[in-house]
Scaffold this active site. Structure first.
Site, PDB file in Angstrom:
ATOM      1  N   GLU A  46      17.982 -69.544 -32.496  1.00  0.00           N
ATOM      2  CA  GLU A  46      18.532 -69.204 -33.822  1.00  0.00           C
ATOM      3  C   GLU A  46      18.020 -70.161 -34.894  1.00  0.00           C
ATOM      4  O   GLU A  46      18.776 -70.612 -35.753  1.00  0.00           O
ATOM      5  CB  GLU A  46      20.055 -69.221 -33.772  1.00  0.00           C
ATOM      6  CG  GLU A  46      20.646 -68.272 -32.744  1.00  0.00           C
ATOM      7  CD  GLU A  46      22.154 -68.326 -32.684  1.00  0.00           C
ATOM      8  OE1 GLU A  46      22.742 -69.416 -32.871  1.00  0.00           O
ATOM      9  OE2 GLU A  46      22.763 -67.275 -32.438  1.00  0.00           O
TER      10      GLU A  46
ATOM     11  N   CYS B 130      31.345 -65.704 -34.367  1.00  0.00           N
ATOM     12  CA  CYS B 130      31.334 -66.619 -35.509  1.00  0.00           C
ATOM     13  C   CYS B 130      31.158 -65.894 -36.830  1.00  0.00           C
ATOM     14  O   CYS B 130      31.720 -66.295 -37.855  1.00  0.00           O
ATOM     15  CB  CYS B 130      30.247 -67.670 -35.319  1.00  0.00           C
ATOM     16  SG  CYS B 130      28.610 -67.001 -34.970  1.00  0.00           S
TER      17      CYS B 130
END
Length: 669
Positions: free
Chosen positions: A315, A411
């Site tokens: 990421e 998240c």
């Protein structure tokens, strides 16, 4: 005093201060915030119940059996509860009345009570380590995320206190922060958390309580980062991969860094916290480093949509100009983090460019993260989805291109909720001279000893009317309007008369003695335009994208003629771009239509590459490099009409192909 997520201390060293009161009352963002409140935030407790987050809190409090310990795949599940509490608190701060608000208030107090009951006597709170039979506190800094979860708890408590005036959750946060302060810092445990977040939360808790220890600890965490306490990762044999020090931003101190690196969300949360520290301490060296890192990110590592993070692996940010559209990760949380960082830099410096990028990210890379109905989410936000995207079809929910009701790693949804709920406080600021409008949304804003009302159809319309409701009676006062960097032309009037002032550094500053009720009208030209990439962005060289105002556009399969493959389309040279508002489409959007060319694809052989010639001009067997003619017998491209929609609205219908960057057909000859 600001009721929003940033409340600077009286001694803060910033150019601007957030609005002291702010409401969004109509238009684009009011509609998105209404869906957020009525659907996304309202569903939060049920989503958290089904995912096991609330069961973990009850188990830690001893209210139910622990079921072998902990429910969920990640040790930081508690943070989703904290982020929802923050979002719901900011929503309550809007001051609405009625059954929905009463139910939301009841749920907030219920979940806040669960959090308080789960906290250990010494202030510790993270259910993964409280319930795990072999778990040890603070022993897994890389992947344990204990300080990350603590940071979100602190921010939830600050929001709850500012929105409701109640201090129960704030007391939980203070006990937690005191434990962190007793455990970490100079002469104590000097390890930093693998996921920054505690830094900005500690600064905001300092602003709320006046306890300077929290600010000093935040400064310690910022300066300790990059000094090797995390190294390449956890010891061999420990859970989790060992991605290397840059992943954690532990390879070089913030003050010495020249480029953003590693996990995009971690990097940007760290920089947001560092900006908070710089604001409260006046540390010019830290401020200079933040400017340098923002410039590196904006100039070399940001997608046209404002999204950041070009690598699915870890990421993370990639190299400079590594911005492949089809493999863009551009996590929704990274867009949220970029907005947090950019807004703090706008306040710190007063420069319009930071709010330019915030606007771009808000309308594109951020708004795309949640469906129009508020029920489904995107974790990643690519700029190109192919017709037969088998890899993405097989991917898990946090990496595919189909909107998902919730994620294993959830998240992003509550992160979107909390930003939308607090969005009014990202619109305006004030200083000793007056009020600045950074973003344009219908509403009312107070700052800099004045108050204004804004009415606009932005981003569909470029007319922005600003009524000055209050300003100093016997002194000059400045109303500053940001002129977006994309705006080719603009006009402005006061009381119907053209203004003599011109924009400087992105701000149109109108200084005079104002009478209540005077109206400023800013008109921004919203002509559709083509945007070309930097030639160093290999993935889109030779392409162009369509934009209008702050919106990036894309082609999506449902809007094109039947049978047309997006990968076969090229923009026609010189083709006009036409805008048309369609209130019935995707909640009401302005689409852009144009003439494109459907390029024939040679399918008469096993080899997909073609002879490009020698590159010499003339001579036997010579050919021109890149010639677009028909000397090789290729078929002539067929004209076709294509329709582009705003990027934020894609993936709200049936799954299919999408692309932002389009090849531009070489002119003949």
């Amino acid at each position: 005093m600001s009721a929003g997520p940033i409340r600077l201390s009286e001694a803060a060293h910033t150019a601007l201060r957030p609005a002291t009161a702010a409401r969004i009352t109509g238009g684009f963002w009011a509609a998105r915030r209404r869906v957020n409140a009525e659907v996304s935030v309202a569903q939060g407790p049920d989503r958290l119940e089904r995912a096991g987050n609330l069961a973990n809190l009850r188990a830690a409090a001893g209210a139910e059996a622990a079921r072998s310990g902990f429910r969920g795949d990640f040790p930081f599940q508690d943070s989703d509860v904290h982020k929802w509490l923050e979002a719901a608190s900011w929503q309550l701060a809007d001051g609405g009345e009625g059954p929905a608000e009463e139910e939301l208030s009841r749920q907030v107090e219920r979940l806040a009570g669960l959090v308080a009951a789960a906290q250990a006597e010494d202030g510790y709170l993270q259910t993964y380590y409280q319930l795990g039979p072999d778990a040890r506190r603070w022993a897994e800094p890389h992947w344990g995320h204990e300080l990350y979860c603590a940071g979100h708890l602190l921010q939830a408590a600050v929001a709850h206190h500012r929105a409701t005036g109640r201090d129960g959750l704030l007391a939980v946060a203070v006990r937690c922060a005191d434990l962190v302060d007793a455990t970490f810092g100079p002469g104590k445990d000097e390890t930093v958390c693998g996921h920054p977040e505690i830094e900005t939360a500690l600064v905001e808790l300092y602003r709320e309580t006046g306890e300077r220890r929290y600010l000093e600890l935040a400064g310690h965490f910022v300066d300790r980062r990059g000094r090797g306490s995390l190294g390449d990762g956890p010891p061999e044999g420990s859970p989790g991969p060992r991605p290397g020090a840059p992943y954690w931003q532990d390879h070089v101190p913030v003050r010495e860094a020249t480029a953003v690196a590693g996990h995009a969300v971690r990097q940007l949360y760290l920089l947001a916290g560092a900006a908070d520290v710089a604001a409260e301490t006046g540390d010019t060296g830290l401020r200079d480093a933040l400017v340098r890192l923002w410039e590196d990110m904006a100039a070399t590592k940001t997608y046209l949509t404002g999204g950041v993070g070009s690598r699915h692996e870890l990421e993370s940010f990639g190299d400079a100009y590594e911005l492949p559209p089809d493999r863009a990760y551009a996590e929704t949380c990274a867009a949220v983090a970029a907005i947090h960082f950019g807004w703090r830099m706008a306040l710190l410096t007063g420069e319009a460019r930071y709010s330019d990028l915030v606007e771009r990210t808000l309308f594109n890379g951020f708004a795309s993260g949640v469906s129009l109905d508020g029920e489904r989410w995107l974790y990643v936000n690519p700029l190109h989805v192919r017709e037969d995207d088998e890899l993405r079809k097989a991917a898990t929910g946090d990496q595919n291109t189909h909107r998902t009701p919730w994620f294993r790693c959830a998240c992003c949804p509550p992160n979107v909720m909390r930003l939308l709920a607090s969005l009014p406080y990202y619109m305006a600021s004030g200083d000793a001279e007056g009020l600045q409008l950074h973003q344009y949304a219908s509403g009312s804003y107070e700052a800099g000893s004045g108050a204004v009302r804004v009415g606009t159809g932005y981003p569909w319309e470029g007319r922005i009317a600003v009524v000055v409701d209050a300003a100093p009676r016997d002194a000059d006062w400045t109303l500053s309007l940001r002129i977006p960097h994309w705006a080719r032309t603009y006009e402005a009037t006061v009381g119907g008369e053209p203004v003599a002032e011109r924009a400087e550094d992105g701000w149109l500053r109108l200084r005079r003695r104002w009478r209540p009720g005077e109206t400023v009208v800013l008109s921004l030209a919203l002509d559709p335009r083509l945007t070309r990439p930097d030639p160093r962005v290999d993935g889109v060289r030779g392409c162009a994208a369509i934009e209008r105002g702050p919106l990036v556009y894309c082609l999506e399969r449902p809007d094109q003629p039947a049978g047309l493959r997006l990968d076969d389309i090229a923009l026609a040279p010189g083709a006009a771009l036409s805008a048309e508002h369609r209130p019935e489409l995707l909640g009401g959007v302005t689409v852009i239509t144009s003439r494109a060319l459907c390029r024939p694809v040679a399918r008469d052989g096993w080899w997909p590459y073609r002879d490009g010639g020698t590159g010499s001009r003339g001579g036997a067997g010579g050919a021109d490099v890149g010639s677009g003619g028909e000397a090789d017998g290729a078929e002539v491209p067929e004209p076709v009409r294509v329709t582009a929609i705003p990027y934020y609205a894609w993936a709200n219908r049936e799954p299919g192909a999408m692309r932002v960057w389009l090849p531009v057909q070489d002119p003949p000859g």
